[in-house]
Design a protein around this motif. Structure first.
Motif, short mmCIF file in Angstrom:
data_model
loop_
_atom_site.label_atom_id
_atom_site.label_comp_id
_atom_site.label_asym_id
_atom_site.label_seq_id
_atom_site.Cartn_x
_atom_site.Cartn_y
_atom_site.Cartn_z
N ASN A 5 -6.37 -4.71 5.98
CA ASN A 5 -6.32 -3.33 6.01
C ASN A 5 -7.61 -2.83 6.66
O ASN A 5 -8.72 -3.36 6.61
CB ASN A 5 -6.79 -3.12 4.44
CG ASN A 5 -6.99 -1.54 3.93
OD1 ASN A 5 -6.86 -0.68 4.86
ND2 ASN A 5 -6.88 -1.31 2.69
N PRO A 6 -7.38 -1.70 7.85
CA PRO A 6 -8.30 -1.47 8.50
C PRO A 6 -9.21 -0.46 7.73
O PRO A 6 -10.10 -0.32 8.37
CB PRO A 6 -7.41 -0.77 9.59
CG PRO A 6 -6.29 -0.25 8.99
CD PRO A 6 -5.91 -1.40 7.89
N ASP A 7 -8.80 -0.16 6.53
CA ASP A 7 -9.80 0.77 5.80
C ASP A 7 -10.72 -0.03 4.89
O ASP A 7 -11.71 0.54 4.19
CB ASP A 7 -9.01 1.98 4.84
CG ASP A 7 -8.38 2.68 6.06
OD1 ASP A 7 -8.82 3.04 7.01
OD2 ASP A 7 -6.92 3.11 5.53
N GLU A 9 -13.59 -2.07 3.19
CA GLU A 9 -15.08 -2.20 3.31
C GLU A 9 -15.44 -3.68 3.57
O GLU A 9 -14.87 -4.32 2.81
CB GLU A 9 -15.91 -1.53 2.39
CG GLU A 9 -15.85 0.04 2.14
CD GLU A 9 -16.52 0.56 1.30
OE1 GLU A 9 -17.50 -0.09 0.64
OE2 GLU A 9 -16.43 2.04 1.02
N LEU A 28 -12.05 2.62 -4.85
CA LEU A 28 -11.58 2.78 -3.38
C LEU A 28 -9.83 2.27 -3.28
O LEU A 28 -9.33 2.60 -2.27
CB LEU A 28 -12.35 1.83 -2.54
CG LEU A 28 -13.75 2.20 -2.51
CD1 LEU A 28 -14.61 1.21 -1.71
CD2 LEU A 28 -14.00 3.63 -1.65
N ASP A 30 -6.28 2.42 -3.57
CA ASP A 30 -5.09 3.42 -3.87
C ASP A 30 -3.61 2.69 -4.13
O ASP A 30 -3.19 1.96 -3.17
CB ASP A 30 -5.17 4.42 -2.28
CG ASP A 30 -3.94 5.23 -2.63
OD1 ASP A 30 -3.24 5.27 -3.62
OD2 ASP A 30 -3.96 6.14 -1.82
N ARG A 33 -0.73 3.77 -2.03
CA ARG A 33 -0.77 3.03 -0.79
C ARG A 33 -0.40 1.77 -0.93
O ARG A 33 0.40 1.18 0.13
CB ARG A 33 -2.13 3.49 -0.07
CG ARG A 33 -1.94 3.21 1.44
CD ARG A 33 -3.48 3.71 1.96
NE ARG A 33 -3.45 3.17 3.31
CZ ARG A 33 -4.47 2.96 4.03
NH1 ARG A 33 -5.55 3.17 3.41
NH2 ARG A 33 -4.49 2.36 5.16
#
Length: 149
Positions: A5-7, A9, A28, A30, A33
């Motif tokens: 996942n590029p999002d 952390e 964080l 989702d 998604r």
């Protein structure tokens, strides 16, 4: 191959130490998604276990008989015990104070429990749990049985 996942952390740690608030209840993730990810439903609903997927299994040892300290110490240094990935529990002895055992990989901690003066332990049941891959279960159980007084 699973895509990262590029999002996500990334938190760098030292010896695995990280502030739990950075990982737990962050809000964080989702779910909507996540459910859109390729093969999400297959992964979420697959009836597999750690044994099937990674080869990990676990078993427990429980005994009301007291153990012999020297025999148990030899067990902890045996080739069979070296195949255990994780173990944890409490052990009571006839010739030694009880211990708390906590082992993960090559790190094994044996903490002696010193009873308070005049205090007698009511329950002296040894309870140990072992986790690993391709552990010689019967050999480990037989070795523990031979540690009994």
């Amino acid at each position: 191959m699973q895509k990262l996942n590029p999002d996500a952390e990334i938190h760098h740690t030292v010896h695995g130490q990280v502030d739990p608030s950075l990982l737990i209840n962050t809000g964080l993730y989702d779910y909507e998604r996540g459910a859109e990810a390729e093969d999400w439903d297959l992964e979420w609903n697959q009836p597999s276990s750690e044994v099937e997927e990674y080869g990990f299994a676990s078993f427990a040892f429980r005994s009301e008989a007291l153990m012999d300290w020297n025999a148990f110490d030899q067990f902890l240094n045996s080739p069979a015990y070296n195949l255990v990935t994780r173990s944890k529990g409490i052990v009571f002895f006839s010739d030694h104070n009880p211990i708390l055992l906590s082992q993960a990989g090559g790190l094994c901690e044996v903490d002696e429990i010193e009873p308070a003066e005049g205090e007698v332990e009511e329950d002296t049941t040894t309870e140990l749990v072992f986790i690993g891959q391709e552990m010689p279960r019967e050999e480990i159980l037989a070795a523990l049985e031979s540690c009994k007084v």
